[in-house]
Design an enzyme around this catalytic site. Structure first.
Site, PDB file in Angstrom:
ATOM      1  N   MET A  75       0.845  -1.187   0.000  1.00 39.65           N
ATOM      2  CA  MET A  75       0.000   0.000   0.000  1.00 39.65           C
ATOM      3  C   MET A  75       0.882   1.239   0.000  1.00 39.65           C
ATOM      4  SD  MET A  75      -2.869   1.139   2.831  1.00 39.65           S
ATOM      5  CE  MET A  75      -1.630   1.565   4.056  1.00 39.65           C
ATOM      6  N   PRO A  76       0.530   2.266  -0.783  1.00 40.22           N
ATOM      7  CA  PRO A  76       1.281   3.523  -0.727  1.00 40.22           C
ATOM      8  C   PRO A  76       1.239   4.118   0.676  1.00 40.22           C
ATOM      9  CG  PRO A  76      -0.119   3.457  -2.671  1.00 40.22           C
ATOM     10  CD  PRO A  76      -0.515   2.289  -1.825  1.00 40.22           C
ATOM     11  N   GLY A  79      -1.205   9.583   0.484  1.00 34.83           N
ATOM     12  CA  GLY A  79      -2.236   9.675  -0.547  1.00 34.83           C
ATOM     13  C   GLY A  79      -3.168  10.826  -0.296  1.00 34.83           C
ATOM     14  N   LEU A  80      -4.442  10.610  -0.583  1.00 34.22           N
ATOM     15  CA  LEU A  80      -5.442  11.677  -0.518  1.00 34.22           C
ATOM     16  C   LEU A  80      -6.671  11.224   0.258  1.00 34.22           C
ATOM     17  CD1 LEU A  80      -6.464  14.499  -1.627  1.00 34.22           C
ATOM     18  CD2 LEU A  80      -7.506  13.173  -3.498  1.00 34.22           C
ATOM     19  N   TYR A 111     -19.085   9.601   3.224  1.00 36.32           N
ATOM     20  CA  TYR A 111     -18.605  10.790   2.512  1.00 36.32           C
ATOM     21  C   TYR A 111     -19.512  11.115   1.327  1.00 36.32           C
ATOM     22  CZ  TYR A 111     -14.186   9.860   5.007  1.00 36.32           C
ATOM     23  OH  TYR A 111     -13.230   9.620   5.948  1.00 36.32           O
ATOM     24  N   HIS A 167     -16.014   1.810   9.932  1.00 35.02           N
ATOM     25  CA  HIS A 167     -15.759   3.235  10.173  1.00 35.02           C
ATOM     26  C   HIS A 167     -15.497   3.554  11.644  1.00 35.02           C
ATOM     27  CE1 HIS A 167     -16.434   7.230   7.942  1.00 35.02           C
ATOM     28  NE2 HIS A 167     -15.722   7.475   9.012  1.00 35.02           N
TER      29      HIS A 167
END
Length: 328
Positions: A75-76, A79-80, A111, A167
């Site tokens: 996984m990076p 990110g964003l 979201y 969540h």
């Protein structure tokens, strides 16, 4: 003379055949021998080198800018975050992220922008396998988690989701997590995890499930550092990810204007935001700052041309106020 010649020829042939036989026997291992018996010292050294170079779960690789999850996927590490971004903002922001080399996108059912995230991923020229998408199930979905997973896949228009989190704790969270486990078995989801779980919650939750979460995502910023929680989670082989790295709404200006942080930023010729994100990475915390500004999105990825010293890390750690900015 003829008899003598015959004798000499015979002796020579016996010598040659014997030598050939010995060489053949030496070149073929005994059928009962193991491969270890025929390894040379150099072979063994090579094998040990390979084993020592194997990547550890949870280890950050600053060259590839990824971390290895306990699920086996990479996984990076930055990110964003798309919290509060509208559909149009999502499209622009994700395009800017991918263009700048970012590959990690965080969204959630709550979201309201999963469809926009999926559309942006599908519209991109970046191969799907290079993009890591995280979404989350909300407690109101826990009673029908299997349907919620399928709904997320349909909304996003993706063949699989890289990671789904719960969540935050709620009624039916264990059953919902078991549904995530089934989704992994079905190939719908690659990795699963939790958001807003702390030490006590994890101690109660983990014995009830089968797959150790690959990730726990919590609020983490210089004024709320979780210095007791992060090492505990990491000790379980779980990667930690921080949301609100800049403190969240109403607190960002204060945090980015902190005198300690701005002084460190000036010494490196970078922004206060970059210092905060780099501080997280050096603590082994994945970062997902939210932004709709393409320039800021690019800046938030430029974290590898400088490094905080031990003294600067200590200065950052001293900023902790145990000041939580959201109720999760």
């Amino acid at each position: 003379m003829r008899r003598l010649g015959t004798i000499v020829f015979t002796v020579c042939m016996i010598t040659v055949l014997t030598a050939c036989g010995l060489k053949s026997a030496e070149s073929v291992p005994d059928s009962e021998s193991s491969y270890d018996d025929v390894n040379t010292d150099s072979d063994i050294e090579s094998m040990e080198l390979t084993e020592s170079e194997e990547r550890a779960v949870g280890e950050f690789d600053f060259e590839t800018k990824t971390v290895l999850l306990n699920s086996g996927y990479e996984m990076p590490i930055m990110g964003l975050g798309t919290y509060s971004l509208t559909d149009e903002e999502c499209a622009v922001s994700i395009a800017a992220l991918l263009e700048a080399g970012g590959r990690l996108i965080d969204t959630a059912y709550m979201y309201g922008n999963e469809a926009a995230v999926g559309q942006a991923v599908r519209d991109s020229d970046v191969p799907r396998k290079e993009i890591f998408v995280i979404t989350k199930l909300y407690p109101t979905q826990y009673d029908n988690a299997a349907e919620a997973i399928d709904e997320a896949l349909k909304k996003m228009g993706l063949d699989y989701i890289d990671m789904i989190l719960l969540h935050h704790p709620g009624d039916g969270d264990v059953e919902a997590y078991l549904a995530l486990e089934q989704a992994v078995a079905d190939g719908k989801v690659h990795s699963i995890g939790l958001s807003n779980w702390y030490v006590e919650e994890l101690e109660e939750f983990l014995p009830q499930v089968n797959i150790t979460p690959a990730l726990v995502q919590n609020e983490i910023h210089p004024y709320y550092q979780e210095n007791d929680v992060i090492p505990y989670i990491q000790s379980l082989g779980i990667v930690v990810q921080g949301w609100y790295p800049f403190g969240g709404r109403g607190y960002t200006s204060e945090l980015l204007g902190d005198e300690t942080i701005t002084a460190i930023a000036e010494s490196h010729g970078v922004s206060a935001a970059q210092v905060i994100l780099r501080w997280n990475l050096q603590k082994g915390v994945v970062v997902i700052p939210g932004s709709s500004n393409p320039e800021h999105i690019r800046e938030n990825l430029e974290l590898f041309d400088f490094e905080l010293t031990d003294e600067e890390m200590a200065q950052m750690n001293a900023l902790d106020r145990n000041e939580k900015h959201d109720w999760y």
